[in-house]
Design a protein around this motif. Sequence first.
Motif, PDB file in Angstrom:
ATOM      1  N   GLY A 131       1.450 -28.525 -20.230  1.00  0.00           N
ATOM      2  CA  GLY A 131       0.077 -28.986 -20.308  1.00  0.00           C
ATOM      3  C   GLY A 131      -0.136 -30.305 -19.597  1.00  0.00           C
ATOM      4  N   VAL A 132      -1.258 -30.953 -19.929  1.00  0.00           N
ATOM      5  CA  VAL A 132      -1.667 -32.188 -19.267  1.00  0.00           C
ATOM      6  C   VAL A 132      -0.804 -33.352 -19.753  1.00  0.00           C
ATOM      7  N   VAL A 133      -0.287 -34.118 -18.792  1.00  0.00           N
ATOM      8  CA  VAL A 133       0.513 -35.304 -19.101  1.00  0.00           C
ATOM      9  C   VAL A 133      -0.324 -36.569 -18.971  1.00  0.00           C
ATOM     10  N   GLY A 134      -1.134 -36.650 -17.931  1.00  0.00           N
ATOM     11  CA  GLY A 134      -1.937 -37.848 -17.726  1.00  0.00           C
ATOM     12  C   GLY A 134      -2.719 -37.764 -16.448  1.00  0.00           C
ATOM     13  N   GLN A 135      -3.007 -38.938 -15.896  1.00  0.00           N
ATOM     14  CA  GLN A 135      -3.876 -39.038 -14.739  1.00  0.00           C
ATOM     15  C   GLN A 135      -3.396 -40.188 -13.857  1.00  0.00           C
ATOM     16  N   ILE A 136      -3.471 -39.996 -12.538  1.00  0.00           N
ATOM     17  CA  ILE A 136      -3.132 -41.062 -11.601  1.00  0.00           C
ATOM     18  C   ILE A 136      -4.212 -42.137 -11.686  1.00  0.00           C
ATOM     19  N   THR A 137      -3.803 -43.370 -11.969  1.00  0.00           N
ATOM     20  CA  THR A 137      -4.771 -44.461 -12.097  1.00  0.00           C
ATOM     21  C   THR A 137      -4.584 -45.550 -11.045  1.00  0.00           C
ATOM     22  N   ARG A 138      -3.416 -45.608 -10.425  1.00  0.00           N
ATOM     23  CA  ARG A 138      -3.203 -46.612  -9.372  1.00  0.00           C
ATOM     24  C   ARG A 138      -2.208 -46.058  -8.372  1.00  0.00           C
ATOM     25  N   VAL A 139      -2.484 -46.276  -7.087  1.00  0.00           N
ATOM     26  CA  VAL A 139      -1.656 -45.702  -6.023  1.00  0.00           C
ATOM     27  C   VAL A 139      -1.166 -46.817  -5.118  1.00  0.00           C
ATOM     28  N   GLN A 140       0.145 -46.790  -4.838  1.00  0.00           N
ATOM     29  CA  GLN A 140       0.774 -47.689  -3.886  1.00  0.00           C
ATOM     30  C   GLN A 140       1.264 -46.848  -2.701  1.00  0.00           C
ATOM     31  N   PRO A 141       1.704 -47.492  -1.621  1.00  0.00           N
ATOM     32  CA  PRO A 141       2.163 -46.695  -0.477  1.00  0.00           C
ATOM     33  C   PRO A 141       3.277 -45.709  -0.813  1.00  0.00           C
ATOM     34  N   LEU A 142       4.234 -46.105  -1.683  1.00  0.00           N
ATOM     35  CA  LEU A 142       5.369 -45.240  -1.979  1.00  0.00           C
ATOM     36  C   LEU A 142       5.400 -44.747  -3.417  1.00  0.00           C
ATOM     37  N   THR A 143       4.642 -45.353  -4.289  1.00  0.00           N
ATOM     38  CA  THR A 143       4.669 -44.984  -5.709  1.00  0.00           C
ATOM     39  C   THR A 143       3.250 -44.885  -6.247  1.00  0.00           C
ATOM     40  N   SER A 144       3.156 -44.306  -7.436  1.00  0.00           N
ATOM     41  CA  SER A 144       1.868 -44.197  -8.123  1.00  0.00           C
ATOM     42  C   SER A 144       2.078 -44.447  -9.605  1.00  0.00           C
ATOM     43  N   GLU A 145       1.009 -44.911 -10.250  1.00  0.00           N
ATOM     44  CA  GLU A 145       1.053 -45.156 -11.685  1.00  0.00           C
ATOM     45  C   GLU A 145       0.301 -44.038 -12.400  1.00  0.00           C
ATOM     46  N   VAL A 146       0.962 -43.475 -13.426  1.00  0.00           N
ATOM     47  CA  VAL A 146       0.376 -42.406 -14.210  1.00  0.00           C
ATOM     48  C   VAL A 146       0.052 -42.956 -15.590  1.00  0.00           C
ATOM     49  N   THR A 147      -1.201 -42.864 -15.969  1.00  0.00           N
ATOM     50  CA  THR A 147      -1.613 -43.229 -17.329  1.00  0.00           C
ATOM     51  C   THR A 147      -1.568 -41.969 -18.181  1.00  0.00           C
ATOM     52  N   LEU A 148      -0.735 -41.972 -19.201  1.00  0.00           N
ATOM     53  CA  LEU A 148      -0.548 -40.791 -20.026  1.00  0.00           C
ATOM     54  C   LEU A 148      -1.736 -40.597 -20.960  1.00  0.00           C
ATOM     55  N   ILE A 149      -1.881 -39.355 -21.433  1.00  0.00           N
ATOM     56  CA  ILE A 149      -2.987 -39.076 -22.347  1.00  0.00           C
ATOM     57  C   ILE A 149      -2.789 -39.769 -23.689  1.00  0.00           C
ATOM     58  N   THR A 150      -1.565 -40.246 -23.960  1.00  0.00           N
ATOM     59  CA  THR A 150      -1.310 -40.985 -25.203  1.00  0.00           C
ATOM     60  C   THR A 150      -1.644 -42.464 -25.089  1.00  0.00           C
ATOM     61  N   HIS A 151      -2.030 -42.906 -23.888  1.00  0.00           N
ATOM     62  CA  HIS A 151      -2.424 -44.310 -23.718  1.00  0.00           C
ATOM     63  C   HIS A 151      -3.658 -44.599 -24.569  1.00  0.00           C
ATOM     64  N   LYS A 152      -3.700 -45.779 -25.149  1.00  0.00           N
ATOM     65  CA  LYS A 152      -4.782 -46.107 -26.079  1.00  0.00           C
ATOM     66  C   LYS A 152      -6.144 -45.999 -25.401  1.00  0.00           C
ATOM     67  N   ASN A 153      -7.033 -45.217 -26.044  1.00  0.00           N
ATOM     68  CA  ASN A 153      -8.411 -45.009 -25.597  1.00  0.00           C
ATOM     69  C   ASN A 153      -8.518 -44.266 -24.270  1.00  0.00           C
ATOM     70  N   GLN A 154      -7.459 -43.567 -23.867  1.00  0.00           N
ATOM     71  CA  GLN A 154      -7.548 -42.729 -22.673  1.00  0.00           C
ATOM     72  C   GLN A 154      -8.257 -41.424 -23.035  1.00  0.00           C
ATOM     73  N   PRO A 155      -9.437 -41.140 -22.443  1.00  0.00           N
ATOM     74  CA  PRO A 155     -10.202 -39.966 -22.861  1.00  0.00           C
ATOM     75  C   PRO A 155      -9.884 -38.736 -22.011  1.00  0.00           C
ATOM     76  N   VAL A 156      -9.942 -37.570 -22.646  1.00  0.00           N
ATOM     77  CA  VAL A 156      -9.804 -36.289 -21.954  1.00  0.00           C
ATOM     78  C   VAL A 156     -10.835 -35.330 -22.563  1.00  0.00           C
ATOM     79  N   PRO A 157     -11.822 -34.881 -21.805  1.00  0.00           N
ATOM     80  CA  PRO A 157     -12.781 -33.895 -22.336  1.00  0.00           C
ATOM     81  C   PRO A 157     -12.077 -32.562 -22.599  1.00  0.00           C
TER      82      PRO A 157
END
Length: 296
Positions: A161-187
């Motif tokens: 299932g859904v793990v999270g969402q890309i919230t910040r992108v760098q040239p070689l890496t990306s940051e994933v905010t998980l759905i368990t992050h505080k106040n992270q919404p998923v409809p």
Amino acid sequence: MQATTQPAFFKQGPKPFSRLLIYASLSLALLLIDVRWHILQPAREIVSVALYPLQWLATAPVSVAHQVSNFFVTQTALQQENRRLQDERLLANAQLLRMQALQQDNAQLRQLLVARDTQGGRGVLAEVLYNDRDPYTAKLVVDRGEQDKVKPGQVVIDPLGVVGQITRVQPLTSEVTLITHKNQPVPVQVVRNGLRGVVFGAGPQNPLEVRFMPVNADIRNDDLLVTSGIDGTYPAGLPVAKVTRVDRNAGSAFARISCEPAADVDMHRFMLILDEQRVLPARPPEPVADKKKGAH
């Protein structure tokens, strides 16, 4: 007084050569008789038994020395062999654990490839590099970035299932905010009846929450929640969570609904970044009230 003299026979006796011949003849005769009739076997056994203690005492020091020497040699050899076997066992255990980890990774990669095929073949496999520096946030850093055409807002899933969402992108890496992050919404939407709602994260190691759901809403334990797709970010139909507890308090306007993630958010090493974003038209403008015509 006249000195006592010995008899002539004992004074002279047989000559040495004669005695040698007599004894030699007797010995030869005894040898021949023993070879033929074994008459001296009982005598030899008696003599052997009588002389055994003397033989044991004579050979005991040498035997003890050999045994002590063999003990130390054997002990050293056993210690070396034991050390070698322990090293081989540790190496074999390490190789076995590594092989098991590789098997799990391969199984997960195959599942992710299947999940990508179900999404139309669009997606990028990413490997988790490390957690976010802040232990109180639910974020990961993966090895895909701008050079892999990763963009903020893309959805990250695992085979469940859904793990999270890309919230910040760098040239070689990306940051994933998980759905368990505080106040992270998923409809989300309840699979059983289509009821829509929003799941919010409550922080690491805490259950998800469905907020702002009326007390009389038709939602139960074990209901499966999937993405509703109404926000244009998450594709519809992706598993998000399963309801684990529903508390309805008559003194509150909303029910307290706890959920557990459908995905193994904190377990897998590889994830799939979906390359699917819906472009929704702009919201229609709010109607403007007609101005009152004329003046009083």
